[in-house]
Design an enzyme around this catalytic site. Structure first.
Site, PDB file in Angstrom:
ATOM      1  N   ARG A 118       0.804  -1.221   0.000  1.00  0.00           N
ATOM      2  CA  ARG A 118       0.000   0.000   0.000  1.00  0.00           C
ATOM      3  C   ARG A 118       0.835   1.269   0.000  1.00  0.00           C
ATOM      4  O   ARG A 118       0.397   2.297  -0.509  1.00  0.00           O
ATOM      5  CB  ARG A 118      -0.980  -0.022   1.177  1.00  0.00           C
ATOM      6  CG  ARG A 118      -2.205  -0.891   0.889  1.00  0.00           C
ATOM      7  CD  ARG A 118      -3.351  -0.586   1.824  1.00  0.00           C
ATOM      8  NE  ARG A 118      -3.138  -1.078   3.164  1.00  0.00           N
ATOM      9  CZ  ARG A 118      -3.328  -2.338   3.533  1.00  0.00           C
ATOM     10  NH1 ARG A 118      -3.718  -3.244   2.640  1.00  0.00           N
ATOM     11  NH2 ARG A 118      -3.147  -2.708   4.788  1.00  0.00           N
ATOM     12  N   TYR A 178       0.117   4.433  -2.378  1.00  0.00           N
ATOM     13  CA  TYR A 178      -0.047   5.812  -1.905  1.00  0.00           C
ATOM     14  C   TYR A 178       0.931   6.757  -2.585  1.00  0.00           C
ATOM     15  O   TYR A 178       0.589   7.901  -2.910  1.00  0.00           O
ATOM     16  CB  TYR A 178       0.138   5.867  -0.390  1.00  0.00           C
ATOM     17  CG  TYR A 178      -0.872   5.056   0.390  1.00  0.00           C
ATOM     18  CD1 TYR A 178      -2.128   4.770  -0.145  1.00  0.00           C
ATOM     19  CD2 TYR A 178      -0.576   4.560   1.659  1.00  0.00           C
ATOM     20  CE1 TYR A 178      -3.056   4.022   0.555  1.00  0.00           C
ATOM     21  CE2 TYR A 178      -1.499   3.808   2.372  1.00  0.00           C
ATOM     22  CZ  TYR A 178      -2.731   3.540   1.812  1.00  0.00           C
ATOM     23  OH  TYR A 178      -3.644   2.795   2.518  1.00  0.00           O
ATOM     24  N   TYR A 205     -13.117  10.377   1.267  1.00  0.00           N
ATOM     25  CA  TYR A 205     -14.247   9.871   2.047  1.00  0.00           C
ATOM     26  C   TYR A 205     -14.075  10.184   3.529  1.00  0.00           C
ATOM     27  O   TYR A 205     -12.980  10.106   4.077  1.00  0.00           O
ATOM     28  CB  TYR A 205     -14.342   8.357   1.837  1.00  0.00           C
ATOM     29  CG  TYR A 205     -15.419   7.647   2.616  1.00  0.00           C
ATOM     30  CD1 TYR A 205     -16.762   7.918   2.380  1.00  0.00           C
ATOM     31  CD2 TYR A 205     -15.093   6.670   3.559  1.00  0.00           C
ATOM     32  CE1 TYR A 205     -17.752   7.247   3.082  1.00  0.00           C
ATOM     33  CE2 TYR A 205     -16.077   5.985   4.248  1.00  0.00           C
ATOM     34  CZ  TYR A 205     -17.406   6.278   4.010  1.00  0.00           C
ATOM     35  OH  TYR A 205     -18.376   5.613   4.702  1.00  0.00           O
ATOM     36  N   GLN A 261     -10.551  -0.173  11.892  1.00  0.00           N
ATOM     37  CA  GLN A 261     -10.040  -1.143  10.917  1.00  0.00           C
ATOM     38  C   GLN A 261      -9.797  -2.502  11.582  1.00  0.00           C
ATOM     39  O   GLN A 261      -8.782  -3.154  11.364  1.00  0.00           O
ATOM     40  CB  GLN A 261      -8.760  -0.615  10.261  1.00  0.00           C
ATOM     41  CG  GLN A 261      -8.991   0.694   9.504  1.00  0.00           C
ATOM     42  CD  GLN A 261      -7.745   1.280   8.877  1.00  0.00           C
ATOM     43  OE1 GLN A 261      -6.637   1.055   9.344  1.00  0.00           O
ATOM     44  NE2 GLN A 261      -7.919   2.046   7.816  1.00  0.00           N
ATOM     45  N   ALA A 283     -21.042   2.949   9.924  1.00  0.00           N
ATOM     46  CA  ALA A 283     -21.897   4.079   9.586  1.00  0.00           C
ATOM     47  C   ALA A 283     -22.611   3.813   8.259  1.00  0.00           C
ATOM     48  O   ALA A 283     -22.182   2.983   7.458  1.00  0.00           O
ATOM     49  CB  ALA A 283     -21.061   5.353   9.478  1.00  0.00           C
TER      50      ALA A 283
END
Length: 260
Positions: free
Chosen positions: A66, A70, A92, A166, A207
């Site tokens: 990752r 990024y 987000y 997470q 959520a």
């Protein structure tokens, strides 16, 4: 100041519903909008309100480190800024929460002499307080990324709420997968048993992203967390074990000192 600007905006959690008037104007006015959103519907909406939209999602890949992903995202953003364009990064939730790309891209843009900043927004944590009716001022809140909590020696305050973000990727140190390993999640819950009983009731929270979505507020025993479905945006909420108590003796002592 070098020509070219970069603004990282926060789109909130609920699609379009949490967007501030200021953020929407920034998106509409930008020459190009890069987005990192969890759902194609959000990207489709951005297509309709921006002059040019580029999704950052294609940079992800299962088995791809990752940090490499990024770095590619940041370079794509800065490449447009260096062209002298007004660039917007739409992220987000809150752009500054659990999101390395906005922070690092702003830092590098500023270091290169460009105007750059971040717009705040509604985060998953803000939604959590509303959906679960938790007041962080009542007894306090501790908030950690789940893997960091596991490996970095954090110790919870049992008088306050503990939020572990997470949770689905708890224990993963490869930064190459988005799949849950139940054994690693179980290892986290075993670790938590130093402070909490295995039967302690915890909450799995998610959520709502779309107006038709339902908030997830699933109560399970701590020992069973690894047995249930966990998504990338699932948060583990651990209520306090003990009630807070007022130290009257200390309060009276301080009151006497201040009155002298």
């Amino acid at each position: 100041m070098t020509k070219g600007t970069y603004i990282a905006v926060s789109t909130g959690i609920l699609l379009a519903g949490h967007l501030s008037v200021r953020t929407k104007k920034i998106i509409e006015d930008a020459d190009v909008v890069f987005s990192l959103m969890p759902h194609p519907i959000a990207e489709s909406w951005l297509e309709t309100v921006s002059k040019e939209h580029i999704s950052l999602q294609p940079y992800y890949g299962e088995g791809k480190y990752r940090k490499e992903t990024y770095e590619e995202m940041i370079e794509a953003i800065l490449a447009e800024v260096r062209k002298g364009r007004s660039v917007c990064g739409a992220f987000y939730g809150h752009a500054g929460v659990f999101s390395w790309v906005p922070h690092e891209s702003i830092k590098r843009a500023k270091n290169e002499g460009y105007f750059a900043y971040m717009e705040p927004g509604i985060s998953a944590e803000a939604c959590l307080y509303s959906d679960l009716l938790i007041d962080p001022g009542s007894c306090g809140v501790q908030s950690y990324e789940a893997t960091q909590f596991l490996y970095y020696g954090h110790k919870p305050n049992k008088y306050s709420y503990l939020l572990l973000w997470q949770i689905a990727l708890a224990g993963d140190t490869t930064a190459k997968t988005f799949k849950t390993d139940p054994e690693k999640v179980k290892h986290l819950t075993e670790h938590l048993k130093q402070w909490y009983d295995s039967e302690h009731e915890v909450i799995l929270y998610e959520a709502a992203f779309l107006p038709i979505d339902k908030v997830r507020s699933e109560k399970v025993a701590l020992k069973d967390v690894h047995k249930v479905e966990l998504k990338l945006h699932t948060t583990l909420v651990i209520p306090p074990v003990d009630a807070i108590s007022f130290d009257r003796e200390l309060a009276e002592e301080l009151a006497q000192k201040s009155s002298k």
